[in-house]
Design an enzyme around this catalytic site. Structure first.
Site, PDB file in Angstrom:
ATOM      1  N   HIS A  92       0.797  -1.122  -0.127  1.00 18.90           N
ATOM      2  CA  HIS A  92       0.124  -0.153   0.049  1.00 18.90           C
ATOM      3  C   HIS A  92       0.790   1.282  -0.042  1.00 18.90           C
ATOM      4  CE1 HIS A  92      -3.736   1.999  -0.117  1.00 18.90           C
ATOM      5  NE2 HIS A  92      -4.421   1.560   1.008  1.00 18.90           N
ATOM      6  N   ARG A  93       2.174   1.100   0.198  1.00 20.85           N
ATOM      7  CA  ARG A  93       2.810   2.419  -0.141  1.00 20.85           C
ATOM      8  C   ARG A  93       3.323   2.799  -1.316  1.00 20.85           C
ATOM      9  NH1 ARG A  93       8.268   0.018   3.019  1.00 20.85           N
ATOM     10  NH2 ARG A  93       7.641  -1.809   1.353  1.00 20.85           N
TER      11      ARG A  93
END
Length: 449
Positions: free
Chosen positions: A422-423
Site C-alpha cells: 500500500h506504500r
C-alpha cells in the site's frame, strides 16, 4: 603418474562471502567427478559445490564457518595424470551448484528475529548444517557505542536497512570485528527483549513476545525440526509481512471461453510433448496488465524515496515441493508463446521438486503468482514477495450462475486475490488491475489488440 589439482569455487551467481556450513570430504577421501565437496548457505539458497575432477583429497583448505566466494581455494586433489590426458580438463570449472531453496528475490531477504538461547536456558543441540548462533555483548551506555564506518558487507548493509537497524549500534563478531547476519539478528532480538533503548524499526513494531508453553503437560508430543527450506522461507515471509503494509483486492474472472479454448489446444500441445495448463495464459494476461500499469512492475528503492520501474517481465511462480514452497522465476514472459511458457513451467517445476534449482532460477522476479486452484479454496491473502510490490493468488474455479442482463447462465468463475504494497499501490489501482485482468481472461483475444 599423479598430479595435484586445485579445486576452486565455481561461478555461484551474485553471491559473495557465502558461509560454509558443511565440509563433506576429508583428507585421504576418494572423490568422483560431480561428487559434492562442501555445502554453502547464502541468504537465499543452500547449495552443494561439486568436484570438477576425480581423485584423492590431499588437503582441505576450508572449514565450517568460513565465508568464501568465486575463485577461492576449496581443497587440493591428487589426480591420475592418465585420466587427465584421457579427457579430464583441469581448467574446467564445475557446473553451477544446485540450490535447495529460494526465497525469493534479491533485495527482500530480511528475516524475523531468530530464536536464540536465553540466559540460563539449556543449549539446543545444533543439527548438521545449522549455523552457530553468536551472541554479541549488550552495551548499556551510549558512550559504549562504536564510532566510524561499520565493517560489513553490502548484503549485510542491505539486510540492516530493510530492518531499520543502524549498524553503528551492532557489535561485530566476525573476523576483525566484521558484522555478520547473526550479529544483526541478535541485536534485533535484544531490542525486542528490552535490552536496547535506541529507537529503530524493530522497536517501533513493539512486537509482544509469544509465550513459551510446555505442551507435554497436556499430553504426548513429537518434536520435529523444520527443514531448511521452511526455516529460510519462514524468515523471509515474516520480514515481508512485518515490513510491507498489505492490502488484498478480491475479484472474479469469467474463464468459460478460455477454458474451452485450452481444452481444444491440449491435443496439439500433447503432440509436442507439452502439458498445457491454465498458468501460461494467466502469465501472459498478467504481463499485459503490468505493461499497462507499470507501478505493479516496480520496486521501492532502499531508502524508500524512489520507485524503480523495471522494463523486463520475469514472473515468479510458486511451486509446492515435498520440502516446502519455492518460487522459481520464468524470464521474458512477454517474448514467449503459450507453448514455450508451458514447457518452461514443466521443466522448472520438475527441477524444483527434485531440489535441483540453481540460485539463478530464483532471482530477478518482477511479479509473483501463487495458484491453489489444483487444491481448492475460494480466496486467500498471499504475502507480497518483496522487493516486488504485488502478488496474485488464484483459487479453484467453479461454475456459478451469472446474470447476463436477461437471465442467469452457468459460467466458470476464477477467484482472484491480489495482495499489494500500500506504500506503492492504492486501492483504486488494484481494483483497475484485477478488472483488466478479468477482462483479458474473459476474452484472451484481447491480448492481440
Amino acid at each position: 603418474m599423479a598430479t595435484e589439482i586445485e579445486e576452486l569455487v565455481p561461478d555461484i551467481g551474485d553471491f559473495s562471502g557465502v558461509e560454509v556450513i558443511e565440509v563433506l570430504v576429508s583428507e585421504g577421501d576418494s572423490v568422483q567427478k560431480e561428487d559434492s565437496l562442501v555445502t554453502l548457505e547464502s541468504d537465499k539458497a543452500t547449495m552443494e559445490i561439486p568436484a570438477a575432477h576425480a581423485g584423492v583429497v590431499k588437503s582441505v583448505k576450508v572449514k565450517v564457518g568460513d565465508t568464501i566466494g568465486e575463485g577461492d581455494l576449496l581443497l587440493t586433489l591428487e589426480v591420475d595424470q592418465e585420466q587427465e590426458q584421457a579427457g579430464v580438463d583441469p581448467a574446467v570449472a564445475p557446473e553451477a551448484p544446485r540450490a535447495e531453496v529460494a526465497d525469493v528475490p534479491e533485495v527482500a531477504r530480511a528475516p524475523s528475529a531468530p530464536t536464540v538461547d536465553t540466559a540460563g536456558a539449556p543449549a539446543v543441540e545444533r543439527l548438521p548444517g545449522d549455523k552457530v548462533q553468536r551472541h554479541p555483548p549488550v552495551r548499556q551506555a551510549e558512550s559504549d557505542l562504536p564510532r566510524g564506518v561499520p565493517h560489513a558487507s553490502p548484503s549485510i548493509r542491505s539486510f540492516a536497512r530493510e530492518l531499520g537497524v543502524d549498524l553503528a549500534l551492532v557489535t561485530g563478531t566476525g573476523r576483525k570485528g566484521r558484522i555478520t547476519r547473526p550479529d544483526v539478528q541478535n541485536y534485533i532480538k535484544q531490542v525486542l527483549q528490552g535490552d536496547r533503548s535506541t529507537p529503530t524499526a524493530a522497536t517501533a513494531a513493539a512486537l509482544p513476545a509469544v509465550p513459551e508453553i510446555d505442551f507435554s503437560q497436556f499430553g504426548e508430543v513429537d518434536i520435529q525440526p523444520l527443514n531448511r527450506i521452511k526455516r529460510i522461507s519462514g524468515k523471509h515471509l515474516t520480514a515481508c509481512w512485518l515490513n510491507i503494509p498489505h492490502v488484498t483486492q478480491f475479484d472474479e474472472a469469467d474463464i468459460t471461453g478460455l477454458e474451452a479454448f485450452r481444452q481444444e489446444q491440449k491435443a496439439e500441445a500433447a503432440a509436442q510433448d507439452i502439458k498445457l495448463t491454465f498458468m501460461p495464459f494467466l502469465m501472459k494476461a498478467c504481463v499485459a496488465c503490468l505493461q499497462a500499469m507499470p507501478v505493479f512492475n516496480s520496486s521501492l528503492s532502499p531508502d524508500q524515496q524512489q520507485l524503480i520501474y523495471k522494463r523486463f517481465y520475469h514472473i515468479g511462480v510458486a511451486v509446492d515441493t515435498p520440502d516446502g514452497l519455492v518460487v522459481p522465476v520464468i524470464r521474458d514472459v512477454e517474448r514467449k508463446s503459450i507453448f514455450e511458457l508451458a514447457a518452461d513451467l514443466a521443466e522448472v517445476s520438475a527441477r524444483a521438486r527434485q531440489g535441483k534449482l540453481t540460485p539463478a532460477d530464483l532471482q530477478g522476479g518482477c511479479f509473483s503468482i501463487s495458484s491453489l486452484g489444483g487444491i481448492g479454496g475460494t480466496g486467500f491473502t498471499p504475502i507480497v514477495n518483496a522487493p516486488e510490490v504485488a502478488i496474485l493468488g488464484v483459487s479453484r474455479a467453479a461454475m456459478k450462475p451469472v446474470w447476463n442482463g436477461r437471465k442467469f447462465k452457468p459460467r466458470l468463475m476464477l477467484p482472484l486475490s491480489l495482495s499489494y504494497d500500500h506504500r506503492v499501490i492504492d486501492g483504486a489501482q488494484a481494483a483497475r488491475f484485477t478488472q483488466m485482468l478479468a477482462t483479458l481472461l474473459a476474452d484472451i483475444r484481447r491480448l492481440l489488440l
